[in-house]
Design an enzyme around this catalytic site. Structure first.
Site, PDB file in Angstrom:
ATOM      1  N   PRO A 220     -39.751-115.754  -0.024  1.00 25.28           N
ATOM      2  CA  PRO A 220     -38.464-115.579  -0.697  1.00 25.28           C
ATOM      3  C   PRO A 220     -37.326-115.823   0.298  1.00 25.28           C
ATOM      4  O   PRO A 220     -36.973-114.940   1.067  1.00 25.28           O
ATOM      5  CB  PRO A 220     -38.496-114.118  -1.167  1.00 25.28           C
ATOM      6  CG  PRO A 220     -39.497-113.440  -0.286  1.00 25.28           C
ATOM      7  CD  PRO A 220     -40.443-114.471   0.228  1.00 25.28           C
ATOM      8  N   ASP A 395     -36.503-114.931   5.729  1.00 27.38           N
ATOM      9  CA  ASP A 395     -37.585-114.481   4.851  1.00 27.38           C
ATOM     10  C   ASP A 395     -37.274-113.037   4.419  1.00 27.38           C
ATOM     11  O   ASP A 395     -37.333-112.120   5.237  1.00 27.38           O
ATOM     12  CB  ASP A 395     -38.893-114.551   5.645  1.00 27.38           C
ATOM     13  CG  ASP A 395     -40.100-114.115   4.822  1.00 27.38           C
ATOM     14  OD1 ASP A 395     -39.921-113.507   3.751  1.00 27.38           O
ATOM     15  OD2 ASP A 395     -41.238-114.398   5.277  1.00 27.38           O
ATOM     16  N   HIS A 396     -36.973-112.867   3.136  1.00 25.01           N
ATOM     17  CA  HIS A 396     -36.558-111.545   2.670  1.00 25.01           C
ATOM     18  C   HIS A 396     -37.692-110.521   2.699  1.00 25.01           C
ATOM     19  O   HIS A 396     -37.456-109.312   2.589  1.00 25.01           O
ATOM     20  CB  HIS A 396     -35.947-111.632   1.268  1.00 25.01           C
ATOM     21  CG  HIS A 396     -34.738-110.765   1.088  1.00 25.01           C
ATOM     22  ND1 HIS A 396     -34.646-109.501   1.630  1.00 25.01           N
ATOM     23  CD2 HIS A 396     -33.558-110.991   0.449  1.00 25.01           C
ATOM     24  CE1 HIS A 396     -33.473-108.981   1.313  1.00 25.01           C
ATOM     25  NE2 HIS A 396     -32.780-109.864   0.603  1.00 25.01           N
ATOM     26  N   ARG A 397     -38.924-110.972   2.855  1.00 21.99           N
ATOM     27  CA  ARG A 397     -40.031-110.017   3.000  1.00 21.99           C
ATOM     28  C   ARG A 397     -39.923-109.309   4.347  1.00 21.99           C
ATOM     29  O   ARG A 397     -40.375-108.181   4.511  1.00 21.99           O
ATOM     30  CB  ARG A 397     -41.388-110.749   2.934  1.00 21.99           C
ATOM     31  CG  ARG A 397     -41.627-111.473   1.616  1.00 21.99           C
ATOM     32  CD  ARG A 397     -42.894-112.307   1.682  1.00 21.99           C
ATOM     33  NE  ARG A 397     -42.893-113.212   2.844  1.00 21.99           N
ATOM     34  CZ  ARG A 397     -43.901-114.009   3.161  1.00 21.99           C
ATOM     35  NH1 ARG A 397     -45.006-113.994   2.436  1.00 21.99           N
ATOM     36  NH2 ARG A 397     -43.822-114.790   4.207  1.00 21.99           N
ATOM     37  N   ALA A 398     -39.365-110.024   5.324  1.00 23.37           N
ATOM     38  CA  ALA A 398     -39.369-109.497   6.688  1.00 23.37           C
ATOM     39  C   ALA A 398     -38.036-108.918   7.105  1.00 23.37           C
ATOM     40  O   ALA A 398     -37.984-108.055   7.978  1.00 23.37           O
ATOM     41  CB  ALA A 398     -39.767-110.615   7.662  1.00 23.37           C
TER      42      ALA A 398
END
Lengths: 424, 262
Positions: A220, A395-398
């Site tokens: 994402p 990276d919006h996960r990180a």
């Protein structure tokens, strides 16, 4: 002395081997006992060590080729030594390509009884020893001793016959090469009419396709941009160019200054100097900056290791050497792996701004546009300043927007007060 | 009696990580930093193809996409296999000059290293268990286990499968060699069977593992001490995972397959 590299016999029943990978390149030096290539037989994948020291002068059988045992697959020689003419070409012609051997040579179990098992064969101990040493399959030897027992002489006769008439392997039809990429294009149908130049997606293009598809479909992305006033940086660069050029022979570029600024900012925001696979986030101790380099037929990202520990002159000279190697496709594996953050600068091509796709497993990439003179309001007055757009994809996960914004703000600050870049 | 390490370690949802762990143990043994090792592990629903095989020749992609079956390429040679949680994998890492296989031809080393599985199956009550070269175990004429080897420096990695209660219908659907497009496949099609079918009753995975351990102890004359991965192995495993599987051609996640891009 010119030494032939032959396809070794790696098991009693081995007749052919498939070259999986050469571990040395042509022209590279190899020492006796050093791993030279990997071979796949019907039994196992094995690493083959070099039997002599010298330069790997020529590779005759390339990766993917299936070659009979004892065929010449390359030459090792000393610098300047001429190689034998023509003879090797024959070996190449005889080497089959493409047609794989049955990899799990399991026949139906009832067929297995047909072949005499090694254990059941009667042979003298000396015959067994010679057979083992010389790689002779005893099931192929006719015994003339009592009760068909194989003697030393039988093995030697067999060896003499084998040497005299090395049979050429029977030709097999090669299966059609089907690319993984084209084999899976069912979702998109390309129109068929004349006037296309068809370029198969292979090699570097297919690596880019896989990696970028993975990134865009799994990560994402979010994007933030800032405009950086590069007036001071441009002034400092003019001052530093002659100094660094005298020291290193390299002309300092804005990319070098960006690398330094990014490396310094990453030290303060390590959340962006990380790898992520969706399950865990690994913050890297080292700051290894990848620099995207465009090539005629693709793209490669050489990596500047521990960039935060280098000064501008070191960054300039190391970066230029990496970029040159990248363009000449001479990068070694550790020069394009291990990156923790990537910079892509398209400013040279008059691009104002763009967004980049994250280079996985990294968690962020910085897209850099051109620097151009623009009217800007400074202290209530309109002035002409050198402005540049940079866009971070993360990276919006990180990582979240807050950290990304602070990081980008720090990069901007470092570039706008560029004397900061002179200090480690 | 020689002491080996026993690793009961699986990351069942990620076959690539499982394979990276196997390779990490192998590398660590090359560095002489770990003892000879026996590992048990499983993968959930994945087709694993051999080192030099091609996905499109070995895998029924339509089924794999529909059923969300992963496709991964392993570092050892051999043919394509289907794994699910009903299939038990074992890995042996030891030196080529270990007393068990010293001086033996590769085919003979397969016989030795498969002997623990064969003995285990016999203890479980199966008869007519046969070793079929190069590395297969057949029960009543049907294949129940296959194996492959990788040799580098002086170290041997031997890993294999054991069909305990796998979904054989899915196995046959997912592997091209069992289908109409079998002509492109380089795998060998063998009649297959499962442990529960041969035993005619259910058996738990832990019972199978314990019995196989017994088989290995008896046949190889070794002592097995439960252990975990070392820090070095962990480091190797994550490096291999990222370098080899994370974005390179060794894995083909179903997301990519669905979008038709792989």
């Amino acid at each position: 002395m010119v030494v032939e590299i032959i396809m070794p016999k790696l098991g009693q029943t081995m007749e052919k081997g498939k070259i999986l990978r050469w571990l040395k390149k042509e022209g590279e030096r190899v020492e006796k006992g050093e791993p030279l290539l990997e071979v796949e037989t019907d039994k196992a994948v094995l690493e083959v060590e070099s039997r002599s020291s010298g330069i790997l002068k020529r590779i005759l059988a390339h990766e993917g080729e299936i070659v009979s045992v004892a065929k010449v697959i390359g030459y090792i020689a000393e610098e300047g030594e001429p190689l034998p003419q023509e003879a090797p070409q024959e070996s190449v012609a005889a080497a089959e390509t493409g047609a794989p051997t049955p990899l799990q040579a399991v026949g139906a179990p009832e067929e297995m009884g047909e072949k005499r098992l090694e254990r059941e064969i009667k042979a003298s101990p000396l015959a067994r020893k010679i057979a083992r040493e010389r790689g002779v399959d005893l099931t192929q030897v006719v015994g003339t001793g009592p009760g068909g027992r194989i003697t030393e002489k039988d093995v030697l006769d067999y060896l003499a016959k084998r040497e005299a008439a090395k049979p050429a392997p029977p030709p097999t039809s090669a299966p059609a090469a089907v690319s993984i990429v084209s084999g899976r294009e069912a979702a998109v149908v390309m129109p068929e009419f004349e006037g296309f130049q068809v370029i198969p997606i292979s090699g570097m293009r297919s690596a880019i396709a896989r990696k970028m598809t993975y990134s865009k479909t799994n990560i994402p992305h979010f994007y933030i941009s800032v405009e950086v006033d590069m007036t001071e940086a441009a002034r400092l660069r003019e001052e530093l160019i002659p100094i660094i050029e005298t020291k290193t022979g390299v002309r300092l570029s804005f990319t070098h200054m960006l690398v330094k600024a990014v490396a310094m900012a990453l030290r303060e925001y390590p959340q962006l100097n990380a790898l992520c696979d969706g399950e865990s986030i690994k913050i890297s101790k080292d700051i290894n900056i990848g620099i995207a380099v465009g090539l005629e037929d693709g793209l490669i990202v050489p990596v500047l290791r521990k960039a935060d520990s280098l000064d501008l002159a070191q960054i300039a000279s190391k970066t230029e050497s990496l970029i040159t190697k990248a363009r000449e496709k001479r990068l070694s594996e550790d020069e394009f792996t291990g990156g923790t953050f990537t910079i892509s600068n398209l400013g040279v091509f008059e691009v104002d701004s763009f967004t980049a796709i994250i280079n996985p497993p990294e968690v962020a990439i910085l897209a850099v546009g051109r620097i151009r003179d623009k009217p800007v309001v400074v202290g209530g007055e309109v002035k002409v300043r050198k402005m540049m757009n940079i866009t971070l994809s993360a990276d919006h996960r990180a990582v979240d927007g807050l950290i990304a914004a602070k990081f980008l703000g720090r990069v901007k600050e470092l570039l706008e007060k560029p004397f900061n870049l002179l200090f480690p | 009696m020689e002491a080996w390490r026993l690793l009961d370690l699986e990351i069942e949802q990620d076959a690539a990580k499982n394979l990276a762990i196997d390779e990490a143990i192998f590398q660590a043994r090359i560095e002489k930093s770990v003892p000879p090792t026996l590992r048990f592990w499983r993968n959930d629903r994945v087709v694993i193809i051999g080192r030099s095989q091609k996905v499109c020749a070995e895998v029924n992609l339509e089924i794999c996409i529909r059923e969300k079956i992963q496709v991964v390429k392993r570092f050892s040679g051999g043919g394509a296999v289907y794994h699910d949680l009903g299939n038990l994998n074992y890995t042996i890492v030891l030196d080529a000059d270990d007393r068990l296989i010293k001086g033996l031809d590769i085919s003979e080393s397969y016989r030795v290293l498969c002997s623990g599985i064969i003995r285990g199956l016999e203890i479980l009550g199966l008869s007519s268990v046969r070793f079929i070269p190069p590395g297969n175990i057949f029960v009543n004429g049907k294949k129940i286990s296959g194996s492959a080897q990788l040799r580098r420096k002086n170290v041997v990695l031997h890993h294999g499968t054991l069909l305990v209660s796998s979904d054989l219908n899915m196995l046959k659907k997912a592997l091209a060699v069992f289908n109409d497009e079998a002509d492109r496949s380089t795998s060998t099609r063998s009649p297959v069977t499962r442990l529960i079918d041969e035993l005619n009753h259910e058996v738990s995975m832990s019972e199978v593992k314990n019995t196989l351990l017994q088989g290995f102890k008896e046949e190889l004359g070794i002592r097995l001490e439960p252990g975990g991965l070392t820090e070095l192995e962990n480091e190797f495993a994550s490096r291999i995972y990222y370098a080899k599987y994370f974005f390179k051609r060794e894995t083909f996640g179903t997301a990519g397959l669905e979008s038709g891009k792989i």
